[in-house]
Write a protein that holds these residues in place. Structure first.
Motif, PDB file in Angstrom:
ATOM      1  N   PRO A   1       0.818  -1.230   0.000  1.00  0.00           N
ATOM      2  CA  PRO A   1       0.000   0.000   0.000  1.00  0.00           C
ATOM      3  C   PRO A   1       0.850   1.278   0.000  1.00  0.00           C
ATOM      4  N   LEU A   2       2.031   1.190   0.599  1.00  0.00           N
ATOM      5  CA  LEU A   2       2.895   2.384   0.616  1.00  0.00           C
ATOM      6  C   LEU A   2       3.350   2.762  -0.793  1.00  0.00           C
ATOM      7  N   LYS A   3       3.531   1.732  -1.610  1.00  0.00           N
ATOM      8  CA  LYS A   3       3.939   1.984  -3.006  1.00  0.00           C
ATOM      9  C   LYS A   3       2.810   2.721  -3.743  1.00  0.00           C
ATOM     10  N   ILE A   4       1.565   2.327  -3.436  1.00  0.00           N
ATOM     11  CA  ILE A   4       0.423   2.999  -4.084  1.00  0.00           C
ATOM     12  C   ILE A   4       0.384   4.474  -3.675  1.00  0.00           C
ATOM     13  N   LEU A   5       0.619   4.718  -2.401  1.00  0.00           N
ATOM     14  CA  LEU A   5       0.603   6.111  -1.930  1.00  0.00           C
ATOM     15  C   LEU A   5       1.753   6.910  -2.534  1.00  0.00           C
ATOM     16  N   ASP A   6       2.901   6.247  -2.671  1.00  0.00           N
ATOM     17  CA  ASP A   6       4.044   6.904  -3.316  1.00  0.00           C
ATOM     18  C   ASP A   6       3.699   7.305  -4.747  1.00  0.00           C
ATOM     19  N   ASP A   7       3.048   6.370  -5.444  1.00  0.00           N
ATOM     20  CA  ASP A   7       2.638   6.655  -6.826  1.00  0.00           C
ATOM     21  C   ASP A   7       1.637   7.815  -6.862  1.00  0.00           C
ATOM     22  N   ALA A   8       0.744   7.810  -5.882  1.00  0.00           N
ATOM     23  CA  ALA A   8      -0.251   8.888  -5.832  1.00  0.00           C
ATOM     24  C   ALA A   8       0.465  10.233  -5.667  1.00  0.00           C
ATOM     25  N   ARG A   9       1.475  10.237  -4.803  1.00  0.00           N
ATOM     26  CA  ARG A   9       2.255  11.477  -4.612  1.00  0.00           C
ATOM     27  C   ARG A   9       2.917  11.908  -5.910  1.00  0.00           C
ATOM     28  N   GLU A  10       3.420  10.902  -6.649  1.00  0.00           N
ATOM     29  CA  GLU A  10       4.080  11.233  -7.910  1.00  0.00           C
ATOM     30  C   GLU A  10       3.068  11.815  -8.909  1.00  0.00           C
ATOM     31  N   GLY A  11       1.875  11.216  -8.926  1.00  0.00           N
ATOM     32  CA  GLY A  11       0.818  11.736  -9.791  1.00  0.00           C
ATOM     33  C   GLY A  11       0.472  13.174  -9.421  1.00  0.00           C
TER      34      GLY A  11
END
Lengths: 211, 444
Positions: free
Chosen positions: A31-41
């Protein structure tokens, strides 16, 4: 999957972003990877806003998408997430007697996606509260927001109170919003006026000596 | 009250406007304090009319945008004035007696006591959500209409108002939020009666009763102040207010957060609802202008400015219904006076697409040289003297700013010297310097 997700979020595709978030969670992705991606978006959204491709509606809508993604991911988080490394601290506030927050929140968002740790004190913040925050948080940059004319004096009073407390030296103060301009900056004895959120980011970066 | 001649529908918009303007200049019902005041009124109203029509007046008109400055000028806290209509009248007329301007900017119309009694939640004012010494009242933006309520808003505005909007915006109306739709009351008056007799509604009736005792004093003070200013020779360059269809939703009903969600999720609903309010906005403007004997309709604009939305969004959401609203008003002989708050630099080409001399635009932070070259070719332009200069600079600097503005905007007529926003705070000598600049540099 990660690359698609980032771009779909940056392109504000609500249905697709939420569908993909659920799929990634079902596939037991970190899930942390998903949040990281969201931050990148979100960082791409910030860049498009700075580049004049996106405006306030896109920015506000991206915030809504991020909130929805975070809500979906949250129940899957175990323990503390790793804090992203930040460049440094910034305090922002709308001054006493003024309750406008749209610009304040855009500045918050833009500073955040540009790597700053933002303390957003909200609206109608009395002088003494700002003084206390500067003292305690020890942020070298303070952003004062105001929409209406009476904010001229509230800003001046805030800066003077910081001077009186011996907190002005080493503190950079920027002002912005509604009827603020370079003349008000001089009047309030602030360091700079920024006409929009991008200017707030540029000033903060300059004062931090980054980029 | 403006009355139409029998051949009204056969007249061109220019002829209708001329009748309305002549009626305004003739100062119906005003008893002037002196011959000079009568002449002054006529000269000022004529000057403003000519500028608005893009004709060449004797000199550039100058309107001091007073806002809440009269309270400052009298050294009275705004809070005190808001609760005291008689004091408001005294303070505003004191301003009229002390400053020269080509118009009277209108009075404070904020009944703090009425808002307090009704538990109004959409406003904050000194001592009521704002510090006691605050020199302003402010609108609290919020989501006062839910995303799924557009249909109710259009199908049954009264029901929407009473059971949805008022319970959210006005505390004493809260009991209505639990009531069933009034459509089901048809033929059964007992049910409505039962509702009225319910103890939970008594607070509402009591508040309305109390507030209705307060309100007439404000109406009286406002009317007497406006008449008093007119009697002294200062016309109000405003017959009413209207807003752009998009702002009805973006400002008042859905708020920034709500309207943005709708722009992405249900854009068609926004369009449908804008079509619904468009004729009502125009009808309202016509009625106000008729009652006030003045054809100028001030239109504060908010969510269509350069920073709020992209050109594409302006083209799709803001401009089409707003443009039609302007044209519909023009057709009725009105003079729309949009106040483009913020910056309209990227909107100048769009808004230049109007019949010549039909609209007058007030600009805040828009580049006035560009405005003159574009929209200034077809419409009167006004504004742009920043309140920051009026408050923080010297009179000489104020006068110099005005001189440059006049040089840029006045040639050929169609310019009104005024602020970019209202002046809630200013230096008295700077306000006088503004008028001096108009008289000294603005002669044609």
């Amino acid at each position: 999957m990660s690359g698609d997700f980032i771009n779909l979020l940056a392109d504000l595709k609500e249905e697709e972003v939420l569908k993909l978030t659920k799929e990634r969670l079902d596939a037991k992705e970190d899930p942390l990877k998903i949040l990281d991606d969201a931050r990148e978006g979100m960082s791409i959204v910030g860049k498009r806003f700075a580049g004049g491709e996106y405006f306030l509606p896109e920015l506000v809508f991206s915030g809504e998408l991020l909130a929805q993604v975070t809500n979906l991911v949250k129940p899957h988080l175990t323990g503390e997430g790793v804090q992203q490394k930040k460049i440094g601290k910034v305090i922002i506030a709308t001054v006493a007697g003024d309750i406008h927050d749209i610009g304040l929140n855009i500045v918050d968002f833009m500073l955040d996606v540009n790597g700053f740790e933002v303390t957003n004190m909200g609206v109608d913040v009395p002088v003494e509260k700002i003084v206390k925050a500067v003292k305690e948080i020890k942020a070298p940059v303070l952003g004062l927001s105001g929409f209406l004319t009476p904010a001229f004096d509230a800003m001046k009073e805030t800066v003077e109170a910081l001077e009186k407390e011996g907190l002005r030296k080493g503190l950079k103060i920027m002002i912005g919003g509604g009827q603020m301009d370079d003349e008000v900056c001089k009047y309030a004895k602030a360091d700079a006026y920024g006409k929009d959120a991008m200017a707030a980011v540029a000033l903060t970066k300059k004062w931090y000596g980054v980029e | 009250m403006f009355t139409r001649p029998d051949n009204w529908k056969d007249l061109t918009w220019q002829q209708k406007r001329e009748l309305r303007l002549n009626h305004w200049i003739s100062a119906p019902g005003i008893e002037f304090v002196s011959k000079e005041a009568a002449e002054g009124y006529k000269a000022r109203a004529t000057r403003l009319s000519k500028a608005a029509k893009m004709e060449i007046p004797d000199r550039v008109p100058c309107m001091i945008p007073t806002g809440w400055y009269p309270a400052k000028n009298a050294g009275v806290p705004l809070k005190k004035v808001m609760y005291d209509p008689k004091l408001m009248k005294k303070v505003w007329l004191k301003f009229v007696d002390e400053y020269d301007s080509d118009s009277f900017d209108g009075t404070l119309f904020f009944q703090a006591r009425v808002n307090e009694l009704m538990e109004v939640r959409t406003m904050k004012w000194p001592g009521h959500g704002l510090p006691d010494n605050a020199h302003s009242y402010q609108y609290v933006e919020g989501v006062y209409m839910q995303a799924d309520e557009y249909d109710l808003f259009m199908k049954d505005p009264f029901d929407f108002q009473l059971r949805k909007l008022l319970p959210r915006t006005t505390g004493v109306f809260e009991p209505f939020k639990d009531e069933r739709s009034f459509a089901s009351y048809q033929g059964l008056p007992q049910r409505l009666m039962a509702m009225c007799l319910n103890p939970k509604f008594q607070k509402l009736f009591k508040a309305i009763n109390e507030a209705s005792k307060e309100l007439p004093a404000w109406g009286k003070a406002t009317a007497e102040t406006t008449m008093g200013a007119a009697a002294r020779g200062f016309p109000v360059f405003r017959g009413g207010l209207a807003v752009a269809p998009f702002d009805v939703f973006a400002d008042n009903l859905r708020g920034t957060q709500g309207i943005v969600m709708d722009m992405f999720r249900q854009p068609d609903k926004i369009h449908e609802a804008m079509e619904f309010v468009l004729p009502q906005l125009v009808d309202g403007a016509v009625a106000m202008a008729d009652a006030a004997d003045c054809p100028v309709i001030m239109m504060p604009l908010h969510k269509g400015d350069d920073t709020f939305m992209s050109d594409k969004q302006f083209e799709v959401f803001y401009w089409p219904t707003f443009k039609r609203e302007l044209l519909m008003m023009v057709e009725e002989g009105l003079i729309p006076y949009p106040v483009a708050e913020g910056a309209y630099n990227r909107r100048l080409e769009y808004i230049s697409n109007m019949p010549k001399g039909a609209v007058a635009w007030m600009f805040d932070q828009t580049n006035m040289a560009n405005a003159k070259k574009t929209v200034g070719k077809v419409s009167c332009i006004a504004g742009n003297v920043p309140v920051s200069i009026a408050y923080t600079k010297t009179a000489a600097e104020m006068k110099e700013y005005c001189r440059k503005l006049i040089e840029t905007c006045a040639p050929g007529g169609g310019y009104i010297l005024t602020g970019g926003s209202t002046y809630d705070m200013a230096q008295p000598e700077n306000l006088r310097a503004m008028m001096e600049a108009a008289k000294e540099y603005g002669k044609y």
